[in-house]
Design a protein around this motif. Sequence first.
Motif, PDB file in Angstrom:
ATOM      1  N   GLN A   1       5.126  -2.472  -6.600  1.00  0.00           N
ATOM      2  CA  GLN A   1       4.991  -3.894  -6.897  1.00  0.00           C
ATOM      3  C   GLN A   1       3.653  -4.389  -6.371  1.00  0.00           C
ATOM      4  O   GLN A   1       3.325  -4.197  -5.208  1.00  0.00           O
ATOM      5  CB  GLN A   1       6.133  -4.675  -6.259  1.00  0.00           C
ATOM      6  CG  GLN A   1       6.233  -6.109  -6.736  1.00  0.00           C
ATOM      7  CD  GLN A   1       7.538  -6.750  -6.316  1.00  0.00           C
ATOM      8  OE1 GLN A   1       8.085  -6.462  -5.259  1.00  0.00           O
ATOM      9  NE2 GLN A   1       8.068  -7.625  -7.159  1.00  0.00           N
ATOM     10  N   SER A   2       2.896  -5.041  -7.242  1.00  0.00           N
ATOM     11  CA  SER A   2       1.597  -5.556  -6.841  1.00  0.00           C
ATOM     12  C   SER A   2       1.771  -6.829  -6.032  1.00  0.00           C
ATOM     13  O   SER A   2       2.862  -7.381  -5.924  1.00  0.00           O
ATOM     14  CB  SER A   2       0.736  -5.830  -8.077  1.00  0.00           C
ATOM     15  OG  SER A   2       1.199  -6.991  -8.733  1.00  0.00           O
ATOM     16  N   GLN A   3       0.665  -7.305  -5.502  1.00  0.00           N
ATOM     17  CA  GLN A   3       0.692  -8.555  -4.717  1.00  0.00           C
ATOM     18  C   GLN A   3       1.077  -9.747  -5.592  1.00  0.00           C
ATOM     19  O   GLN A   3       1.462 -10.804  -5.077  1.00  0.00           O
ATOM     20  CB  GLN A   3      -0.672  -8.792  -4.096  1.00  0.00           C
ATOM     21  CG  GLN A   3      -1.804  -8.896  -5.099  1.00  0.00           C
ATOM     22  CD  GLN A   3      -3.143  -9.111  -4.421  1.00  0.00           C
ATOM     23  OE1 GLN A   3      -3.250  -9.872  -3.460  1.00  0.00           O
ATOM     24  NE2 GLN A   3      -4.170  -8.421  -4.917  1.00  0.00           N
ATOM     25  N   TYR A   4       0.994  -9.585  -6.907  1.00  0.00           N
ATOM     26  CA  TYR A   4       1.338 -10.675  -7.823  1.00  0.00           C
ATOM     27  C   TYR A   4       2.783 -10.562  -8.301  1.00  0.00           C
ATOM     28  O   TYR A   4       3.225 -11.376  -9.112  1.00  0.00           O
ATOM     29  CB  TYR A   4       0.391 -10.671  -9.019  1.00  0.00           C
ATOM     30  CG  TYR A   4      -1.065 -10.726  -8.613  1.00  0.00           C
ATOM     31  CD1 TYR A   4      -1.882  -9.611  -8.746  1.00  0.00           C
ATOM     32  CD2 TYR A   4      -1.616 -11.883  -8.066  1.00  0.00           C
ATOM     33  CE1 TYR A   4      -3.207  -9.639  -8.360  1.00  0.00           C
ATOM     34  CE2 TYR A   4      -2.942 -11.929  -7.675  1.00  0.00           C
ATOM     35  CZ  TYR A   4      -3.734 -10.802  -7.821  1.00  0.00           C
ATOM     36  OH  TYR A   4      -5.054 -10.831  -7.431  1.00  0.00           O
TER      37      TYR A   4
ATOM     38  N   SER B   1       5.210   0.170  -0.616  1.00  0.00           N
ATOM     39  CA  SER B   1       5.939  -0.718  -1.509  1.00  0.00           C
ATOM     40  C   SER B   1       6.261   0.016  -2.815  1.00  0.00           C
ATOM     41  O   SER B   1       5.598  -0.155  -3.830  1.00  0.00           O
ATOM     42  CB  SER B   1       5.102  -1.965  -1.799  1.00  0.00           C
ATOM     43  OG  SER B   1       5.816  -2.842  -2.639  1.00  0.00           O
TER      44      SER B   1
ATOM     45  N   GLN C   1       0.846  -1.180   0.000  1.00  0.00           N
ATOM     46  CA  GLN C   1       0.000   0.000   0.000  1.00  0.00           C
ATOM     47  C   GLN C   1       0.886   1.235   0.000  1.00  0.00           C
ATOM     48  O   GLN C   1       1.742   1.395   0.848  1.00  0.00           O
ATOM     49  CB  GLN C   1      -0.901   0.010   1.252  1.00  0.00           C
ATOM     50  CG  GLN C   1      -1.921   1.120   1.279  1.00  0.00           C
ATOM     51  CD  GLN C   1      -3.104   0.822   0.378  1.00  0.00           C
ATOM     52  OE1 GLN C   1      -3.200  -0.282  -0.175  1.00  0.00           O
ATOM     53  NE2 GLN C   1      -3.974   1.796   0.208  1.00  0.00           N
TER      54      GLN C   1
END
Length: 124
Positions: A102-105, A27, A1
């Motif tokens: 950076q995304s959760q993926y 992040s 977030q």
Amino acid sequence: QVQLVESGGGLVQPGGSLRLSCAASGSIFTINAMGWYRQAPGKQRELVATITSDSTSNSADSVKGRFTISRDNAKNTVYLQMNSLKPEDTAVYYCNARIVSQSQYGTLVTRDYWGQGTQVTVSS
């Protein structure tokens, strides 16, 4: 977030100075352009100044020679030094940043983020 947190607003007399700060956290992979906008009561939000990642800056004609934008990339922070303030500078000031995170993926995502706004009032 990712979030942007502003500080430094307040009440100042005409001719006075204030320094706004806006720190990005979360992040963050990298931050591209950063900037300051303002919105006075009954008016649309307008650009005040912007600065690129290599510190190339641009500012509105109404603040040229009085306001200076700068950034500290190590601190993910953008500043707005405001001198010779006028009553017409009264507004809520918002910082903006185009951030790659950076995304959760695990993928990289680029989007614009806004701070919560800080009130600047110039009055005697």
